[in-house]
Design a protein around this motif. Structure first.
Motif, PDB file in Angstrom:
ATOM      1  N   LYS A 243       0.830  -1.213   0.000  1.00 58.83           N
ATOM      2  CA  LYS A 243       0.000   0.000   0.000  1.00 58.83           C
ATOM      3  C   LYS A 243       0.861   1.259   0.000  1.00 58.83           C
ATOM      4  O   LYS A 243       0.564   2.227  -0.718  1.00 58.83           O
ATOM      5  CB  LYS A 243      -0.938   0.012   1.200  1.00 58.83           C
ATOM      6  CG  LYS A 243      -1.912   1.196   1.174  1.00 58.83           C
ATOM      7  CD  LYS A 243      -2.821   1.196   2.375  1.00 58.83           C
ATOM      8  CE  LYS A 243      -3.882   2.294   2.254  1.00 58.83           C
ATOM      9  NZ  LYS A 243      -3.317   3.621   1.932  1.00 58.83           N
ATOM     10  N   ARG A 244       1.933   1.242   0.785  1.00 57.06           N
ATOM     11  CA  ARG A 244       2.775   2.439   0.877  1.00 57.06           C
ATOM     12  C   ARG A 244       3.388   2.789  -0.480  1.00 57.06           C
ATOM     13  O   ARG A 244       3.343   3.951  -0.916  1.00 57.06           O
ATOM     14  CB  ARG A 244       3.878   2.225   1.911  1.00 57.06           C
ATOM     15  CG  ARG A 244       4.779   3.459   2.065  1.00 57.06           C
ATOM     16  CD  ARG A 244       5.684   3.372   3.274  1.00 57.06           C
ATOM     17  NE  ARG A 244       6.744   2.387   3.117  1.00 57.06           N
ATOM     18  CZ  ARG A 244       6.800   1.245   3.785  1.00 57.06           C
ATOM     19  NH1 ARG A 244       5.857   0.920   4.648  1.00 57.06           N
ATOM     20  NH2 ARG A 244       7.805   0.411   3.598  1.00 57.06           N
ATOM     21  N   TYR A 245       3.913   1.786  -1.182  1.00 53.53           N
ATOM     22  CA  TYR A 245       4.551   2.067  -2.463  1.00 53.53           C
ATOM     23  C   TYR A 245       3.540   2.268  -3.580  1.00 53.53           C
ATOM     24  O   TYR A 245       3.817   2.974  -4.546  1.00 53.53           O
ATOM     25  CB  TYR A 245       5.562   0.970  -2.804  1.00 53.53           C
ATOM     26  CG  TYR A 245       6.817   1.093  -1.968  1.00 53.53           C
ATOM     27  CD1 TYR A 245       7.705   2.145  -2.195  1.00 53.53           C
ATOM     28  CD2 TYR A 245       7.084   0.206  -0.934  1.00 53.53           C
ATOM     29  CE1 TYR A 245       8.849   2.293  -1.410  1.00 53.53           C
ATOM     30  CE2 TYR A 245       8.221   0.346  -0.150  1.00 53.53           C
ATOM     31  CZ  TYR A 245       9.095   1.396  -0.391  1.00 53.53           C
ATOM     32  OH  TYR A 245      10.219   1.543   0.394  1.00 53.53           O
ATOM     33  N   LYS A 246       2.361   1.687  -3.432  1.00 47.81           N
ATOM     34  CA  LYS A 246       1.291   1.969  -4.390  1.00 47.81           C
ATOM     35  C   LYS A 246       0.949   3.456  -4.342  1.00 47.81           C
ATOM     36  O   LYS A 246       0.873   4.142  -5.368  1.00 47.81           O
ATOM     37  CB  LYS A 246       0.059   1.116  -4.053  1.00 47.81           C
ATOM     38  CG  LYS A 246      -1.091   1.252  -5.046  1.00 47.81           C
ATOM     39  CD  LYS A 246      -2.116   2.257  -4.609  1.00 47.81           C
ATOM     40  CE  LYS A 246      -3.316   2.243  -5.563  1.00 47.81           C
ATOM     41  NZ  LYS A 246      -4.102   3.508  -5.508  1.00 47.81           N
ATOM     42  N   ASP A 247       0.752   3.976  -3.133  1.00 50.22           N
ATOM     43  CA  ASP A 247       0.410   5.394  -2.962  1.00 50.22           C
ATOM     44  C   ASP A 247       1.541   6.290  -3.456  1.00 50.22           C
ATOM     45  O   ASP A 247       1.293   7.337  -4.077  1.00 50.22           O
ATOM     46  CB  ASP A 247       0.112   5.694  -1.492  1.00 50.22           C
ATOM     47  CG  ASP A 247      -1.156   4.998  -1.000  1.00 50.22           C
ATOM     48  OD1 ASP A 247      -1.988   4.632  -1.853  1.00 50.22           O
ATOM     49  OD2 ASP A 247      -1.306   4.814   0.230  1.00 50.22           O
ATOM     50  N   ASP A 250       1.753   6.420  -7.293  1.00 47.43           N
ATOM     51  CA  ASP A 250       0.682   7.217  -7.893  1.00 47.43           C
ATOM     52  C   ASP A 250       1.086   8.674  -8.091  1.00 47.43           C
ATOM     53  O   ASP A 250       0.494   9.378  -8.919  1.00 47.43           O
ATOM     54  CB  ASP A 250      -0.578   7.160  -7.014  1.00 47.43           C
ATOM     55  CG  ASP A 250      -1.333   5.854  -7.167  1.00 47.43           C
ATOM     56  OD1 ASP A 250      -1.165   5.203  -8.207  1.00 47.43           O
ATOM     57  OD2 ASP A 250      -2.077   5.488  -6.232  1.00 47.43           O
ATOM     58  N   HIS A 251       2.081   9.137  -7.340  1.00 43.24           N
ATOM     59  CA  HIS A 251       2.475  10.547  -7.394  1.00 43.24           C
ATOM     60  C   HIS A 251       3.816  10.772  -8.086  1.00 43.24           C
ATOM     61  O   HIS A 251       4.371  11.866  -8.032  1.00 43.24           O
ATOM     62  CB  HIS A 251       2.514  11.128  -5.975  1.00 43.24           C
ATOM     63  CG  HIS A 251       1.178  11.149  -5.291  1.00 43.24           C
ATOM     64  ND1 HIS A 251       0.741  10.107  -4.497  1.00 43.24           N
ATOM     65  CD2 HIS A 251       0.178  12.061  -5.319  1.00 43.24           C
ATOM     66  CE1 HIS A 251      -0.473  10.394  -4.042  1.00 43.24           C
ATOM     67  NE2 HIS A 251      -0.838  11.558  -4.515  1.00 43.24           N
ATOM     68  N   THR A 258      -2.653   2.598 -10.797  1.00 40.35           N
ATOM     69  CA  THR A 258      -2.149   1.428 -10.078  1.00 40.35           C
ATOM     70  C   THR A 258      -3.307   0.667  -9.459  1.00 40.35           C
ATOM     71  O   THR A 258      -4.381   1.221  -9.214  1.00 40.35           O
ATOM     72  CB  THR A 258      -1.163   1.826  -8.957  1.00 40.35           C
ATOM     73  OG1 THR A 258      -1.822   2.729  -8.062  1.00 40.35           O
ATOM     74  CG2 THR A 258       0.093   2.454  -9.517  1.00 40.35           C
ATOM     75  N   GLU A 312      -9.885   2.405  -7.747  1.00 42.30           N
ATOM     76  CA  GLU A 312      -9.984   2.085  -6.328  1.00 42.30           C
ATOM     77  C   GLU A 312     -10.726   0.782  -6.070  1.00 42.30           C
ATOM     78  O   GLU A 312     -10.946   0.402  -4.944  1.00 42.30           O
ATOM     79  CB  GLU A 312     -10.707   3.221  -5.583  1.00 42.30           C
ATOM     80  CG  GLU A 312      -9.937   4.527  -5.614  1.00 42.30           C
ATOM     81  CD  GLU A 312      -8.549   4.392  -5.021  1.00 42.30           C
ATOM     82  OE1 GLU A 312      -8.428   3.784  -3.960  1.00 42.30           O
ATOM     83  OE2 GLU A 312      -7.585   4.891  -5.625  1.00 42.30           O
TER      84      GLU A 312
END
Length: 320
Positions: A243-247, A250-251, A258, A312
């Motif tokens: 989750k951390r690297y997905k978020d 995204d930026h 993703t 999402e």
């Protein structure tokens, strides 16, 4: 023969919401047809119209060659609908539930008994006859629910998320049963599901809806080739890192969208080879601990996300 034909169907409610916007689609006889779409796509409204609960604002619907709204009583006699909520009566035995259903559909007693015996055997329910229905597992209750609805020998069977909440083993048993209904009974199955793997495994035809319109319709194979989206998969060891690297990804501007699946981030990119190098460098520069990075072919989930923009949904098409 076409089991269902829908032409320019519109459903607008009194509050102004347009659930269906000139929807057109066709379902062939004897196939499993899956309807997918994000929240608010219009799937529930469509099911209610096809099962004669709602009337459309405009458009035309024919089922088995008959107009749904000119001959609703005839249509109801040809279809069955299994809703998300299991409809068996826990105070009745398995056989009593089946017989009650046959009487609702005015199937004569002799014919009903023959059909019920065949269905009990075909759906693997014989071993549960001596047990109270209240004691059945959710999977067995669902099998009985569908078997009850097959007593009338419907030409078209509507199933609204038939495997929701089931464990993997029960879900696979249900898949076998649905394929048997199609292959042995020749029944057309109209399926809504939020499990894209289920639609991929079962369906002859899939329709993806968005905003009351059919975005695309075709075989699972043809839908995979519908998008030329390049994809990367980055695997991590746990949910928190994923989750951390997905978020973070995204930026970065390196990916278009993703999606997280089983501790892996799937990223849509413009050029897989260039993105592979860029994303790999970004991960290393940020001291990311990851298990693998690879270029992958887009699957049905990727097609769904690309066509609906439902980033999402985590690969699931929710029912509206």
């Amino acid at each position: 023969m076409r089991a269902i034909e829908i032409e320019k169907l519109v459903k607008q409610y009194k509050n102004g919401v347009k659930a269906l916007d000139h929807l057109s689609l066709a379902v062939n006889g004897g196939e499993i047809f899956s309807l997918l779409g994000p929240n608010g796509a219009g799937k529930s409204s469509l099911i209610n119209i096809l099962t004669t609960y709602y009337k459309p604002t405009s458009g035309r619907v024919t089922m088995l060659g008959r107009d749904v709204y000119k001959e609703p009583a005839w249509i109801r006699a040809q279809i069955a609908c299994v809703a998300q909520q299991i409809s068996i009566d826990a105070h009745l035995s398995l056989m009593e539930n089946m017989m009650f259903q046959s009487r609702l559909h005015k199937v004569d007693g002799q014919t009903a008994k023959k059909r019920i015996n065949v269905l009990i055997d075909s759906f693997g329910l014989a071993g549960y006859l001596k047990y109270p229905t209240a004691s059945y597992s959710g999977g067995v209750k669902r099998r009985l629910d569908i078997a009850m609805n097959m007593v009338s020998c419907p030409k078209i069977l509507f199933l609204d998320e038939p495997t929701v909440g089931m464990d993997v083993e029960s879900r696979q048993a249900m898949w076998k049963m649905l394929l048997k209904i199609r292959d042995e009974y020749g029944t057309t199955i109209f399926l809504t599901t939020h499990y894209l793997e289920e639609a991929d495994r079962l369906s002859d035809t899939i329709c993806i809806m968005k905003d009351g319109k059919a975005v695309v319709q075709g075989t699972p194979g043809s839908l995979r080739s519908y998008t030329r989206q390049d994809m990367l998969r980055i695997a991590f060891s746990g949910a928190e890192e994923t989750k951390r690297y997905k978020d973070a990804l995204d930026h970065t501007g390196l990916v278009k969208f993703t999606d997280v699946r089983n501790h892996s981030v799937f990223a849509g990119v413009d050029n897989s080879r260039a993105a592979f190098t860029a994303v790999n460098k970004w991960l290393l520069d940020h001291h990311a601990v990851f298990d693998a990075i690879e270029i992958v072919e887009p699957g049905l989930e990727d097609v769904f996300l690309a066509l609906t923009g439902s980033g999402e949904n985590r690969g699931e098409a929710q029912v509206c």
